[in-house]
Design a protein around this motif. Structure first.
Motif, PDB file in Angstrom:
ATOM      1  N   LEU A   1       2.997   0.377  -8.555  1.00  0.00           N
ATOM      2  CA  LEU A   1       3.065   1.690  -9.188  1.00  0.00           C
ATOM      3  C   LEU A   1       1.801   2.471  -8.847  1.00  0.00           C
ATOM      4  N   LEU A   2       1.976   3.643  -8.285  1.00  0.00           N
ATOM      5  CA  LEU A   2       0.846   4.520  -8.004  1.00  0.00           C
ATOM      6  C   LEU A   2       0.873   5.654  -9.022  1.00  0.00           C
ATOM      7  N   GLN A   3      -0.061   5.607  -9.943  1.00  0.00           N
ATOM      8  CA  GLN A   3      -0.204   6.667 -10.936  1.00  0.00           C
ATOM      9  C   GLN A   3      -1.150   7.713 -10.371  1.00  0.00           C
ATOM     10  N   MET A   4      -0.656   8.934 -10.253  1.00  0.00           N
ATOM     11  CA  MET A   4      -1.437  10.009  -9.652  1.00  0.00           C
ATOM     12  C   MET A   4      -1.748  11.054 -10.717  1.00  0.00           C
ATOM     13  N   ASP A   5      -2.998  11.116 -11.096  1.00  0.00           N
ATOM     14  CA  ASP A   5      -3.450  12.067 -12.121  1.00  0.00           C
ATOM     15  C   ASP A   5      -4.322  13.140 -11.480  1.00  0.00           C
ATOM     16  N   SER A   6      -4.511  14.208 -12.229  1.00  0.00           N
ATOM     17  CA  SER A   6      -5.353  15.321 -11.754  1.00  0.00           C
ATOM     18  C   SER A   6      -4.988  15.717 -10.333  1.00  0.00           C
ATOM     19  N   LEU A   7      -3.715  15.902 -10.114  1.00  0.00           N
ATOM     20  CA  LEU A   7      -3.232  16.199  -8.775  1.00  0.00           C
ATOM     21  C   LEU A   7      -3.829  17.496  -8.236  1.00  0.00           C
ATOM     22  N   LYS A   8      -4.034  17.494  -6.929  1.00  0.00           N
ATOM     23  CA  LYS A   8      -4.556  18.659  -6.230  1.00  0.00           C
ATOM     24  C   LYS A   8      -3.528  19.118  -5.198  1.00  0.00           C
ATOM     25  N   VAL A   9      -3.637  20.370  -4.807  1.00  0.00           N
ATOM     26  CA  VAL A   9      -2.714  20.906  -3.803  1.00  0.00           C
ATOM     27  C   VAL A   9      -2.774  20.062  -2.530  1.00  0.00           C
ATOM     28  N   GLU A  10      -3.955  19.589  -2.201  1.00  0.00           N
ATOM     29  CA  GLU A  10      -4.118  18.804  -0.980  1.00  0.00           C
ATOM     30  C   GLU A  10      -3.511  17.404  -1.060  1.00  0.00           C
ATOM     31  N   ASP A  11      -2.996  17.025  -2.224  1.00  0.00           N
ATOM     32  CA  ASP A  11      -2.265  15.760  -2.333  1.00  0.00           C
ATOM     33  C   ASP A  11      -0.832  15.902  -1.846  1.00  0.00           C
ATOM     34  N   THR A  12      -0.421  17.121  -1.591  1.00  0.00           N
ATOM     35  CA  THR A  12       0.930  17.352  -1.084  1.00  0.00           C
ATOM     36  C   THR A  12       1.128  16.617   0.228  1.00  0.00           C
ATOM     37  N   ALA A  13       2.172  15.807   0.301  1.00  0.00           N
ATOM     38  CA  ALA A  13       2.449  15.021   1.504  1.00  0.00           C
ATOM     39  C   ALA A  13       3.719  14.212   1.293  1.00  0.00           C
ATOM     40  N   ALA A  14       4.184  13.622   2.372  1.00  0.00           N
ATOM     41  CA  ALA A  14       5.194  12.577   2.273  1.00  0.00           C
ATOM     42  C   ALA A  14       4.458  11.255   2.093  1.00  0.00           C
ATOM     43  N   TYR A  15       4.840  10.518   1.086  1.00  0.00           N
ATOM     44  CA  TYR A  15       4.179   9.251   0.769  1.00  0.00           C
ATOM     45  C   TYR A  15       5.084   8.096   1.190  1.00  0.00           C
ATOM     46  N   TYR A  16       4.484   7.108   1.830  1.00  0.00           N
ATOM     47  CA  TYR A  16       5.224   5.969   2.354  1.00  0.00           C
ATOM     48  C   TYR A  16       4.669   4.667   1.801  1.00  0.00           C
ATOM     49  N   CYS A  17       5.563   3.838   1.355  1.00  0.00           N
ATOM     50  CA  CYS A  17       5.196   2.494   0.928  1.00  0.00           C
ATOM     51  C   CYS A  17       5.110   1.590   2.159  1.00  0.00           C
ATOM     52  N   TRP A  18       4.161   0.687   2.134  1.00  0.00           N
ATOM     53  CA  TRP A  18       3.950  -0.228   3.271  1.00  0.00           C
ATOM     54  C   TRP A  18       3.721  -1.645   2.756  1.00  0.00           C
ATOM     55  N   THR A  19       4.147  -2.609   3.567  1.00  0.00           N
ATOM     56  CA  THR A  19       3.748  -3.972   3.334  1.00  0.00           C
ATOM     57  C   THR A  19       3.479  -4.660   4.654  1.00  0.00           C
ATOM     58  N   GLY A  20       2.561  -5.608   4.630  1.00  0.00           N
ATOM     59  CA  GLY A  20       2.207  -6.330   5.850  1.00  0.00           C
ATOM     60  C   GLY A  20       2.687  -7.756   5.789  1.00  0.00           C
ATOM     61  N   TRP A  21       3.969  -7.936   5.673  1.00  0.00           N
ATOM     62  CA  TRP A  21       4.561  -9.273   5.550  1.00  0.00           C
ATOM     63  C   TRP A  21       4.878  -9.797   6.935  1.00  0.00           C
ATOM     64  N   GLY A  22       3.880 -10.334   7.621  1.00  0.00           N
ATOM     65  CA  GLY A  22       4.042 -10.679   9.034  1.00  0.00           C
ATOM     66  C   GLY A  22       3.833  -9.409   9.853  1.00  0.00           C
ATOM     67  N   ASN A  23       4.861  -8.674  10.017  1.00  0.00           N
ATOM     68  CA  ASN A  23       4.764  -7.365  10.659  1.00  0.00           C
ATOM     69  C   ASN A  23       4.554  -6.271   9.616  1.00  0.00           C
TER      70      ASN A  23
ATOM     71  N   ALA B   1       0.836  -1.199   0.000  1.00  0.00           N
ATOM     72  CA  ALA B   1       0.000   0.000   0.000  1.00  0.00           C
ATOM     73  C   ALA B   1       0.873   1.251   0.000  1.00  0.00           C
ATOM     74  N   TRP B   2       0.218   2.355  -0.278  1.00  0.00           N
ATOM     75  CA  TRP B   2       0.812   3.675  -0.117  1.00  0.00           C
ATOM     76  C   TRP B   2       0.012   4.448   0.925  1.00  0.00           C
ATOM     77  N   TYR B   3       0.720   5.030   1.867  1.00  0.00           N
ATOM     78  CA  TYR B   3       0.141   5.942   2.840  1.00  0.00           C
ATOM     79  C   TYR B   3       0.751   7.322   2.595  1.00  0.00           C
ATOM     80  N   ARG B   4       0.100   8.334   3.151  1.00  0.00           N
ATOM     81  CA  ARG B   4       0.699   9.669   3.097  1.00  0.00           C
ATOM     82  C   ARG B   4       0.496  10.376   4.443  1.00  0.00           C
ATOM     83  N   HIS B   5       1.369  11.312   4.678  1.00  0.00           N
ATOM     84  CA  HIS B   5       1.354  11.990   5.974  1.00  0.00           C
ATOM     85  C   HIS B   5       1.834  13.414   5.825  1.00  0.00           C
ATOM     86  N   ASN B   6       1.123  14.301   6.496  1.00  0.00           N
ATOM     87  CA  ASN B   6       1.547  15.688   6.628  1.00  0.00           C
ATOM     88  C   ASN B   6       1.698  16.000   8.110  1.00  0.00           C
ATOM     89  N   PRO B   7       2.655  16.800   8.468  1.00  0.00           N
ATOM     90  CA  PRO B   7       2.842  17.159   9.884  1.00  0.00           C
ATOM     91  C   PRO B   7       1.553  17.731  10.474  1.00  0.00           C
TER      92      PRO B   7
END
Length: 114
Positions: A79-101, A35-41
């Motif tokens: 691959l995360l294709q991001m189209d029609s981007l908005k200002v509110e998409d601004t963030a740090a994006y993090y890749c995640w996997t749930g492989w056990g932990n 998955a992809w997550y995103r985070h802003n302070p």
């Protein structure tokens, strides 16, 4: 050792497109959801999109119809294709996997200007 290697992102203007790639080992890619997550302070971390090993996807309502997550089988990557981007998409994006932990990438910045 679980490695999630992120690439892509960067700067874009509103309405433009960017993509994010997260590559990993074949063992993880073929057996664990990613998955992809995103985070802003100051805000909660948000699940952007997830994908199962069979390619089933789920999206946050805020990105549905604009973002597309897919599996790049030959690259052991998502691959995360991001189209029609908005200002509110601004963030740090993090890749995640749930492989056990849970495992996380180092994060990659996406900045969208108006």
């Amino acid at each position: 050792q679980v490695q999630l290697v992120e690439s892509g992102g960067g700067l874009a203007q509103a309405g433009e497109s960017l993509n994010l790639t997260c590559s990993t080992s074949p063992a993880i890619f073929n057996s664990a959801p990613m998955a992809w997550y995103r985070h802003n302070p100051g805000k909660q971390r948000e699940l952007v999109a997830s994908i199962t090993t069979t390619g089933l996807t789920e999206y946050a309502k805020s990105v549905e119809g604009r973002f597309t997550l897919s599996r790049e089988v030959t690259k052991n990557a998502i691959l995360l294709q991001m189209d029609s981007l908005k200002v509110e998409d601004t963030a740090a994006y993090y890749c995640w996997t749930g492989w056990g932990n849970s495992y996380w990438g180092r994060g990659i910045q996406v900045t969208v200007s108006s």
